[in-house]
Write an enzyme that holds these catalytic residues in place. Structure first.
Site, PDB file in Angstrom:
ATOM      1  N   LYS A   1      17.990 -89.123  53.189  1.00  0.00           N
ATOM      2  CA  LYS A   1      18.672 -88.166  54.048  1.00  0.00           C
ATOM      3  C   LYS A   1      20.097 -87.929  53.552  1.00  0.00           C
ATOM      4  O   LYS A   1      20.731 -88.853  53.017  1.00  0.00           O
ATOM      5  CB  LYS A   1      18.768 -88.714  55.484  1.00  0.00           C
ATOM      6  CG  LYS A   1      17.476 -88.859  56.241  1.00  0.00           C
ATOM      7  CD  LYS A   1      17.763 -89.487  57.604  1.00  0.00           C
ATOM      8  CE  LYS A   1      16.507 -89.713  58.417  1.00  0.00           C
ATOM      9  NZ  LYS A   1      15.941 -88.468  58.931  1.00  0.00           N
TER      10      LYS A   1
ATOM     11  N   ARG B   1       5.594 -91.571  62.058  1.00  0.00           N
ATOM     12  CA  ARG B   1       4.183 -91.353  62.394  1.00  0.00           C
ATOM     13  C   ARG B   1       3.276 -92.347  61.687  1.00  0.00           C
ATOM     14  O   ARG B   1       2.176 -92.623  62.160  1.00  0.00           O
ATOM     15  CB  ARG B   1       3.798 -89.910  62.075  1.00  0.00           C
ATOM     16  CG  ARG B   1       3.816 -89.536  60.619  1.00  0.00           C
ATOM     17  CD  ARG B   1       3.905 -88.018  60.425  1.00  0.00           C
ATOM     18  NE  ARG B   1       5.207 -87.507  60.824  1.00  0.00           N
ATOM     19  CZ  ARG B   1       5.528 -86.223  60.821  1.00  0.00           C
ATOM     20  NH1 ARG B   1       4.647 -85.314  60.429  1.00  0.00           N
ATOM     21  NH2 ARG B   1       6.727 -85.822  61.202  1.00  0.00           N
TER      22      ARG B   1
ATOM     23  N   ASP C   1      16.888 -94.181  65.842  1.00  0.00           N
ATOM     24  CA  ASP C   1      15.500 -93.889  65.499  1.00  0.00           C
ATOM     25  C   ASP C   1      14.535 -94.905  66.093  1.00  0.00           C
ATOM     26  O   ASP C   1      13.330 -94.755  65.944  1.00  0.00           O
ATOM     27  CB  ASP C   1      15.333 -93.818  63.975  1.00  0.00           C
ATOM     28  CG  ASP C   1      14.285 -92.800  63.557  1.00  0.00           C
ATOM     29  OD1 ASP C   1      14.011 -91.872  64.347  1.00  0.00           O
ATOM     30  OD2 ASP C   1      13.734 -92.916  62.451  1.00  0.00           O
TER      31      ASP C   1
END
Length: 461
Positions: free
Chosen positions: A240, A314, A251
């Protein structure tokens, strides 16, 4: 910190809550001295204003709090809490001005406004305390506020002090508090116990990845909460930029929120069999980081092509959801700070959720309005399934094109529960970007009070 309303009967200053249209009528019914004081102070009942009314010798006798207009109140939550910064420390009692159906919400807002993150600096600020209004369940409100403070504290704590081990410690503390059982699978034991994607995402960090598994209750329907516990996300090899990495201590907000919900359930003694699963990892960069174009095999046996190492949440949720589904609970709920697409769609204030169950959605939407905890349903849109199928593996963790990012992430997660499972997925932000009444800037609980209030209807309790 203690989070509680003062008991009924506690000596307190009376608070008259006045809308902008009520001030003149109220003042006209007072003594000349009070009326002159209000007029001289130019108190107009604007939202967030307050005025102390002195007695004959200058001591506080009562307090006026501005409630604004109906239009102003509609634009935010916790109108009463907007005035707290202007109240001196002390104990207060609502005398009039708030309708019975709004008392619970306003009392909760008062409690939530008392939060301060004081781990690294003692604010030293004394608090204004509210006497529990008649008809309000003060214990229930305290439990909800305690849960929210727990969630905020976990998210606000920087990653230097909130890695996978510290998140485990927080879960163990909650389990000890409520007599829950807890088991943790750590490091290479994840491979032995078939949690390969949790291990892959977390292996590059020197802080070992783990799966936290907490259970509580021995009767009633079964609910499993799955929270994303990425304690810091660099983005991995798809690193990032600094501007995007700055808030990545949050997060693990999904994990923080499910722990808050777990506290509500256990402290309230709901007749449920609760399970909490938290894959806790740090997505770091090292020689053994997973790479773009790698293909991973999940616990469920589905293969996943990695097209962006920054779509790691995910992956860890997938293994945990597979475990949750294997136990065939009556309801599975996942919560995660998962996609920027959800923020583009609904902004930071709304908690978008996905479910195929219309009854669940109706219960959630009604409870959200009642609890001042806004949520918004987004679709599991089946035609987009093709977008998460790359052709050389079963699934793609980061479909190209940028369209419908929140939906494709939710569809990805749905592949890891069975078609028979009642499943809700929340894609939350977990952060309050600007201070607001009852909601200081920082870590935030989202969708949890709505879920808590909806559970009796959802689970036939």
């Amino acid at each position: 910190m203690t989070v509680a309303l003062a008991p009924a009967g506690t000596k307190a200053l009376p608070v008259y809550v006045l809308g902008s249209e009520d001030v003149a009528l109220w003042a006209a019914q007072q003594s000349d001295t009070v009326r002159t004081w209000v007029e001289a102070s130019r108190f107009k009942g604007a939202l967030g204003t307050a005025l102390m009314i002195p007695d004959a010798i200058g001591h506080p006798d009562s307090v006026l709090v501005g409630y604004g207009t109906a239009a102003a109140r509609k634009r935010d939550r916790y109108a009463l809490a907007a005035a707290l910064p202007r109240l001196a420390p002390g104990t207060y009692r609502i005398h009039s001005g708030i309708e019975d159906e709004h008392l619970e919400q306003e009392a909760l807002g008062w409690l939530l406004a008392s939060y301060s993150f004081d781990r690294y600096r003692d604010s030293g600020a004394e608090q204004a305390t509210l006497v529990a209004p008649d008809g309000v369940d003060a214990t229930r409100l305290s439990i909800m506020a305690e849960a929210e403070f727990l969630t905020r504290d976990l998210i606000n704590t920087p990653a230097s002090d909130m890695g996978p081990a510290e998140l485990e410690s927080a879960a163990r503390g909650l389990a000890d508090q409520h007599g829950a059982a807890i088991a943790v699978t750590t490091g290479d034991a994840l491979l032995k116990d078939n949690f390969p994607m949790i291990h892959t995402v977390g292996r590059a960090s020197d802080r070992a990845p783990r799966l936290i598994d907490m259970t509580w209750g021995n009767r009633g329907p079964r609910i499993t909460l799955v929270g994303k516990g990425v304690c810091f996300d660099t983005g991995g090899l798809n690193l990032k930029p600094g501007s995007s990495m700055g808030l990545m201590k949050k997060d693990m907000g999904g994990a923080a929120n499910v722990l808050g919900l777990a506290h509500m359930i256990m402290a309230s003694g709901l007749e449920l069999r609760l399970r909490v699963l938290i894959p806790a990892v740090e997505n770091s960069v090292s020689s053994n980081s997973f790479r773009p174009q790698d293909i991973l095999t999940s616990r469920k046996g589905l293969t996943v092509e990695i097209n962006n190492t920054d779509a790691e949440g995910r992956l860890v949720l997938a293994d945990a959801l597979t475990l949750a589904s294997e136990d065939t609970p009556d309801l599975i709920v996942s919560m995660a700070t998962l996609t920027g697409a959800a923020r583009v769609a609904v902004g930071p204030d709304l908690a978008p959720y996905f479910t195929d169950d219309d009854v669940v959605a109706t219960s959630l939407d009604l409870a959200a309005r009642r609890m001042a905890d806004p949520v918004w349903r987004l679709p599991f849109h089946d035609p987009y399934e093709a977008m998460i199928e790359p052709g050389i593996a079963d699934l793609d963790n980061a479909p190209k094109g940028g369209f419908a990012g929140a939906i494709t992430a939710a569809l990805f997660l749905r592949r890891f529960v069975s078609e028979q499972d009642r499943y809700i997925h929340f894609d939350i932000y977990g952060w309050q970007p600007n201070p607001a009444p009852g909601r200081p800037k920082g870590g935030a609980m989202q969708g949890v009070r709505a879920l808590f209030a909806a559970l009796p209807d959802m689970m036939d309790l």
